[in-house]
Design a protein around this motif. Structure first.
Motif, mmCIF file in Angstrom:
data_model
loop_
_atom_site.group_PDB
_atom_site.id
_atom_site.type_symbol
_atom_site.label_atom_id
_atom_site.label_comp_id
_atom_site.label_asym_id
_atom_site.label_seq_id
_atom_site.Cartn_x
_atom_site.Cartn_y
_atom_site.Cartn_z
ATOM 1 N N ILE A 227 5.977 -4.222 -10.314
ATOM 2 C CA ILE A 227 6.731 -3.453 -9.331
ATOM 3 C C ILE A 227 8.179 -3.367 -9.802
ATOM 4 C CG2 ILE A 227 7.125 -5.540 -7.941
ATOM 5 C CD1 ILE A 227 7.172 -3.773 -5.448
ATOM 6 N N ARG A 228 8.742 -2.154 -9.741
ATOM 7 C CA ARG A 228 10.120 -1.944 -10.180
ATOM 8 C C ARG A 228 11.001 -1.733 -8.947
ATOM 9 N NH1 ARG A 228 9.304 1.824 -13.474
ATOM 10 N NH2 ARG A 228 9.266 0.529 -15.355
ATOM 11 N N LEU A 229 12.104 -2.490 -8.902
ATOM 12 C CA LEU A 229 13.060 -2.375 -7.802
ATOM 13 C C LEU A 229 14.361 -1.779 -8.334
ATOM 14 C CD1 LEU A 229 12.577 -5.900 -6.153
ATOM 15 C CD2 LEU A 229 11.269 -3.802 -5.744
ATOM 16 N N ARG A 230 14.952 -0.891 -7.547
ATOM 17 C CA ARG A 230 16.234 -0.296 -7.915
ATOM 18 C C ARG A 230 17.193 -0.404 -6.731
ATOM 19 N NH1 ARG A 230 12.959 3.759 -10.592
ATOM 20 N NH2 ARG A 230 13.352 3.756 -12.852
ATOM 21 N N SER A 231 18.460 -0.743 -7.051
ATOM 22 C CA SER A 231 19.513 -0.756 -6.044
ATOM 23 C C SER A 231 20.672 0.091 -6.548
ATOM 24 C CB SER A 231 19.987 -2.186 -5.779
ATOM 25 O OG SER A 231 20.781 -2.655 -6.861
ATOM 26 N N GLU A 232 21.766 0.074 -5.821
ATOM 27 C CA GLU A 232 22.930 0.869 -6.236
ATOM 28 C C GLU A 232 23.603 0.320 -7.475
ATOM 29 O OE1 GLU A 232 26.706 -0.245 -3.820
ATOM 30 O OE2 GLU A 232 25.048 -0.395 -2.397
ATOM 31 N N VAL A 233 23.286 -0.929 -7.875
ATOM 32 C CA VAL A 233 23.975 -1.522 -9.023
ATOM 33 C C VAL A 233 23.063 -1.834 -10.198
ATOM 34 C CG1 VAL A 233 25.828 -2.503 -7.617
ATOM 35 C CG2 VAL A 233 23.778 -3.869 -8.083
ATOM 36 N N ALA B 80 11.377 0.880 -4.274
ATOM 37 C CA ALA B 80 10.311 0.158 -4.972
ATOM 38 C C ALA B 80 9.253 1.147 -5.429
ATOM 39 C CB ALA B 80 9.703 -0.902 -4.052
ATOM 40 N N GLU B 81 8.714 0.895 -6.638
ATOM 41 C CA GLU B 81 7.693 1.779 -7.191
ATOM 42 C C GLU B 81 6.808 0.990 -8.151
ATOM 43 O OE1 GLU B 81 10.048 4.713 -9.167
ATOM 44 O OE2 GLU B 81 10.320 3.508 -10.968
ATOM 45 N N PRO B 82 5.594 1.469 -8.420
ATOM 46 C CA PRO B 82 4.746 0.804 -9.420
ATOM 47 C C PRO B 82 5.409 0.875 -10.789
ATOM 48 C CG PRO B 82 3.472 2.341 -8.080
ATOM 49 C CD PRO B 82 4.923 2.608 -7.778
ATOM 50 N N ALA B 83 5.119 -0.144 -11.624
ATOM 51 C CA ALA B 83 5.778 -0.192 -12.942
ATOM 52 C C ALA B 83 4.804 -0.593 -14.036
ATOM 53 C CB ALA B 83 6.948 -1.160 -12.905
ATOM 54 N N GLY B 84 3.597 -0.084 -14.011
ATOM 55 C CA GLY B 84 2.685 -0.373 -15.107
ATOM 56 C C GLY B 84 1.891 -1.639 -14.901
ATOM 57 N N SER B 85 1.721 -2.416 -15.969
ATOM 58 C CA SER B 85 0.791 -3.554 -15.927
ATOM 59 C C SER B 85 1.434 -4.854 -16.386
ATOM 60 C CB SER B 85 -0.422 -3.266 -16.800
ATOM 61 O OG SER B 85 -0.010 -3.006 -18.135
ATOM 62 N N LEU B 86 2.666 -5.095 -15.992
ATOM 63 C CA LEU B 86 3.360 -6.312 -16.394
ATOM 64 C C LEU B 86 2.695 -7.535 -15.770
ATOM 65 C CD1 LEU B 86 5.823 -7.802 -17.658
ATOM 66 C CD2 LEU B 86 7.020 -7.371 -15.522
ATOM 67 N N GLY B 87 2.080 -8.373 -16.599
ATOM 68 C CA GLY B 87 1.578 -9.676 -16.149
ATOM 69 C C GLY B 87 0.701 -9.611 -14.917
ATOM 70 N N ALA C 190 0.824 -1.205 0.000
ATOM 71 C CA ALA C 190 0.000 0.000 0.000
ATOM 72 C C ALA C 190 0.859 1.256 0.000
ATOM 73 C CB ALA C 190 -0.931 -0.017 1.213
ATOM 74 N N VAL C 191 1.948 1.233 0.758
ATOM 75 C CA VAL C 191 2.862 2.373 0.789
ATOM 76 C C VAL C 191 3.510 2.572 -0.586
ATOM 77 C CG1 VAL C 191 5.023 3.235 1.772
ATOM 78 C CG2 VAL C 191 3.302 2.178 3.257
ATOM 79 N N ILE C 192 3.917 1.462 -1.209
ATOM 80 C CA ILE C 192 4.547 1.532 -2.535
ATOM 81 C C ILE C 192 3.546 1.995 -3.582
ATOM 82 C CG2 ILE C 192 5.665 0.151 -4.352
ATOM 83 C CD1 ILE C 192 6.680 -1.672 -2.035
ATOM 84 N N ALA D 278 4.288 -7.883 -8.005
ATOM 85 C CA ALA D 278 4.043 -7.869 -6.563
ATOM 86 C C ALA D 278 3.077 -8.991 -6.186
ATOM 87 C CB ALA D 278 3.477 -6.522 -6.142
ATOM 88 N N ARG D 279 3.438 -9.762 -5.157
ATOM 89 C CA ARG D 279 2.556 -10.799 -4.617
ATOM 90 C C ARG D 279 2.506 -10.641 -3.105
ATOM 91 N NH1 ARG D 279 -0.290 -12.088 -8.951
ATOM 92 N NH2 ARG D 279 0.962 -13.035 -10.612
ATOM 93 N N PHE D 280 1.289 -10.506 -2.572
ATOM 94 C CA PHE D 280 1.144 -10.376 -1.132
ATOM 95 C C PHE D 280 1.592 -11.664 -0.444
ATOM 96 C CE2 PHE D 280 -2.535 -7.061 -1.248
ATOM 97 C CZ PHE D 280 -1.667 -6.145 -1.818
ATOM 98 N N ALA D 281 2.325 -11.510 0.652
ATOM 99 C CA ALA D 281 2.851 -12.669 1.377
ATOM 100 C C ALA D 281 3.101 -12.276 2.825
ATOM 101 C CB ALA D 281 4.149 -13.157 0.728
ATOM 102 N N PRO D 282 3.154 -13.257 3.739
ATOM 103 C CA PRO D 282 3.390 -12.967 5.159
ATOM 104 C C PRO D 282 4.856 -12.663 5.445
ATOM 105 C CG PRO D 282 3.100 -15.322 4.853
ATOM 106 C CD PRO D 282 2.829 -14.694 3.525
#
Length: 552
Positions: free
Chosen positions: A451-457, A504-511, A441-443, A464-468
Motif C-alpha cells: 500500500i502506498r501512502l502520500r501526504s503533502e510532504v 492511499a492506493e495499491p502498490a504492487g506486491s511488496l512483501g 476494500a475501498v482502497i 496493509a494489515r487488517f486491524a480493528p
C-alpha cells in the motif's frame, strides 16, 4: 502493565479510550507474575474507540453529561478550584451532534464513560503520546484536567493524573532545565526575579530572552540562521517530522557537535564540520547518577563494573570541557569533580530536588512533592486554586479521498528499533500499515498487499494489515513514516503533531506475506492468531460488547 494487573485483582475497572482496539489492553501476560504469565490478565472493562484528535470532543461530552446529571463534586469544586462556571456554560453551549462528529463516537458512548466516572470513588487518568502529540496537545491535557477536577479526583489516595513518559530522561531532564524558557526547578527565564536568583547563584549575567524549541530551532537552521548546533543524545533526523526537510536543515549548519552513547544517522549526516563526541552511559559513570520516574521518584543509579570504551567520557563532563575550551574564563564556574558535586549544586539551585545531595548508593531515593500531590490544595496556582479551562473543539476534516494517519511505536526505544516484529499486535514488519478491512476494500488492497501512502510532504510504501482500527484512520510505525508528517506543532509545548492526512492506493506486491505469530513470551503479550474474519472478509466489522470483532 504489572501494576494494572495487580489493580485489576483489587477490583479496579479499566476504561480504554483509543482509536484502535489494542490486543495488549484486552489481555496481557505479565512475565514477572506467575498467574498472569500462565493464564494472562484481562485488562480492559470497557472500550471507547475515539477518532484520532477527537479526545477534546469526547472529554467535553463526558463533562457535559456529568454536569447535566449533577454528578460533579460540588464541595471540591467550590473549595479547590476556579473557573468552573465559565466551563459549565461553555460545555452547555456545545451541541451533541457537534461533539459526536468531533469525537467519532455517539452521545451514548460519552454518557457511558461519564457514568463510569460518576460511580467511581477514586480514579487515575493515564495518558501518553496519544494526547500530547497533536498541534492541540496542551488543550487535550486541559480537557482531561477539567474532568478530573469536576470529579475531585486530585489530592486523594488512589487518585490523580498520570502522564506516561517515553524513557527515563524525560521527566528529570525537564525538571532540571532542558527547556528554552525555564531554569532548573521550574523557574521562569522571563521572570526577572527568577533570573536574578540564578545570576546570584551562578555568578554570571544571564540572557533575558527565551530560546527556541526543537522544531523552531531546526526551522531556523533550514533558513541558515543557526551557526552552531550541539546535539546531546537523540536523533533529530529520524525523530522530527518531515524527514527530507530536517536533513536539509541539519546539513546547512556550519558546525554540528553530536554527543551520544551510540552513532546514529543524524550524527553521520554530512555537513561543513561535524564532530562526534562519545559519552559513557549512566551505568559507566564514576560516582553514579540519578533518574527521575513519572511518579516524581528520584533514584540513585550506581556505576556498574564492566568493560569501558577508552575514548568515552562522562556525559556531564563533555559540555563542560567544550565550554571551557571556547571560553576559559568559565572554568571556575564549571569546576565539578564528579556527580556528587553536581547533586550538591542541584539541591542548592532547585528546592524541588532537596535531598538529592544525599543519594549515594543503590536503593536510595527521594520523592519530590511527597507521596501524593495537592493534598493541601494547589499552592503554586493563582489564589491557591486549580483552574478549569474552556477548551474549544479542534477541527479535523477528513476529505472523502483521504485517510487520517497516526503513528505508533513498536519494539523500540525512542527512534531505535529493537526488532521488526510488534508482539502487541502480531505485526511481522515495521512496514505494516494497520487498516480497517472495509477501508482496505475501498482502497483496493487485501491483507498483506503493498500500500502506498502520500501526504503533502512525501510518500511511503508499506504493507496493509487488517486491524480493528477506527474507520478512515490508519496507523503505521514511527519514525519510518516521518517522511509523511508535515511540520506542525503545539504552540505552547512545542510538541510535534505526528499525524497526517494521506491518500492511499495499491502498490504492487511488496512483501505480500502473512507473519507467523510471535512467541508468547515476547514483551509479555501473546500475539493474536490471524482472525479469518479479518483476513478473508471485506465486509465491515464491528466490535461486539466487550468482545472481539464480529461481522454485523
Amino acid at each position: 502493565m504489572k501494576y494494572l494487573a495487580q489493580a485489576k485483582r483489587r477490583g479496579t475497572r479499566v476504561l480504554v479510550v483509543n482509536p484502535m482496539r489494542e490486543p495488549g489492553l484486552e489481555r496481557y501476560w505479565v512475565p514477572s507474575d506467575l498467574r498472569s504469565a500462565l493464564f494472562g490478565t484481562r485488562i480492559m472493562d470497557d472500550f471507547f474507540q475515539v477518532a484520532v484528535g477527537g479526545d477534546i470532543a469526547f472529554l467535553n461530552g463526558a463533562l457535559k453529561h456529568l454536569i447535566e446529571r449533577d454528578a460533579w463534586d460540588r464541595e471540591f469544586v467550590a473549595r479547590r478550584t476556579a473557573g468552573f462556571e465559565a466551563v459549565r456554560d461553555f460545555v452547555a453551549g456545545l451541541a451533541w451532534d457537534e461533539l459526536e462528529r468531533g469525537s467519532g463516537l455517539a452521545r451514548a458512548d460519552m454518557a457511558r464513560f461519564a457514568e463510569h466516572c460518576a460511580r467511581a470513588k477514586t480514579a487515575v487518568f493515564v495518558y501518553s503520546m496519544g494526547l500530547t502529540q497533536h498541534r492541540f496537545g496542551v488543550d487535550n491535557v486541559k480537557a482531561l484536567v477539567n474532568l478530573a477536577l469536576a470529579r475531585g479526583m486530585l489530592g486523594r489516595e488512589k487518585c490523580g493524573i498520570l502522564p506516561i513518559r517515553g524513557h527515563s530522561g524525560v521527566q528529570g531532564g525537564g525538571e532540571c532545565g532542558v527547556d528554552p524558557d525555564k531554569y532548573p526547578g521550574g523557574f521562569e527565564v522571563a521572570n526577572q526575579a527568577d533570573r536574578r536568583r540564578f545570576e546570584a547563584l551562578w555568578g554570571r549575567s544571564l540572557p533575558a530572552g527565551k530560546g527556541h524549541r526543537t522544531l523552531q530551532m531546526l526551522e531556523a537552521a533550514h533558513r541558515g540562521e543557526i551557526d552552531f548546533l550541539y546535539s546531546l543524545g537523540g536523533n533529530l533526523l529520524e525523530t522530527m517530522p518531515d524527514r527530507a526537510y530536517m536533513q536539509e536543515a541539519l546539513a546547512r549548519v556550519p558546525l554540528r557537535v553530536h554527543q551520544d552513547i551510540v552513532v546514529n544517522s543524524s550524527s553521520l549526516l554530512e555537513g561543513p564540520t561535524v564532530l562526534l563526541l562519545p559519552a559513557e552511559t549512566r551505568y559507566e559513570t564514576a560516582g553514579g547518577g540519578t533518574t527521575t520516574s513519572t511518579e516524581r521518584r528520584i533514584r540513585f543509579s550506581p556505576e556498574i563494573e564492566g568493560p569501558r570504551i577508552a575514548d568515552a567520557r562522562p556525559e556531564w563532563s563533555i559540555p563542560c570541557a567544550v565550554a571551557i575550551a571556547a571560553r576559559a574564563e568559565l572554568a571556575p564556574h564549571l569546576a565539578w569533580r564528579g556527580p556528587a558535586d553536581l547533586r550538591r549544586d542541584m539541591a542548592r539551585d532547585m528546592p524541588l530536588y532537596a535531598g538529592v545531595e544525599r543519594l549515594e548508593r543503590a536503593g536510595q531515593w527521594i520523592q519530590w512533592g511527597g507521596e501524593r500531590l495537592f493534598e493541601q490544595g494547589f499552592a503554586r496556582m493563582p489564589e491557591g486554586r486549580a483552574r478549569f479551562t474552556s477548551v474549544p473543539l479542534p477541527r479535523i476534516e477528513i476529505p472523502p479521498d483521504k485517510f487520517y494517519l497516526t503513528t505508533r511505536r513498536g519494539k523500540q526505544f525512542n527512534s531505535m528499533a529493537q526488532g521488526a516484529r510488534d508482539p502487541l499486535v502480531g505485526a511481522g514488519s515495521r512496514l505494516d500499515v494497520l487498516v480497517y478491512p472495509a477501508d482496505a476494500a475501498v482502497i483496493g488492497v487485501r491483507d498483506g498487499e503493498a500500500i502506498r501512502l502520500r501526504s503533502e510532504v512525501g510518500e511511503w510504501t508499506g504493507i496493509a494489515r487488517f486491524a480493528p482500527m477506527k474507520q478512515r484512520h490508519l496507523q503505521a510505525y514511527w519514525p519510518e513514516t516521518n517522511v509523511l508528517i508535515p511540520r506542525a506543532f503545539d504552540p505552547v509545548s512545542g510538541e510535534p503533531d505526528y499525524n497526517a492526512l494521506v491518500s492511499a492506493e495499491p502498490a504492487g506486491s511488496l512483501g505480500a506475506t502473512r507473519p507467523a505469530p510471535v512467541r508468547a513470551a515476547e514483551e509479555g503479550v501473546r500475539a493474536p492468531e490471524p482472525d479469518p474474519a479479518l483476513v478473508a472478509s471485506r465486509v465491515p466489522l464491528v466490535p461486539g460488547p466487550g468482545g472481539p470483532l464480529t461481522p454485523p
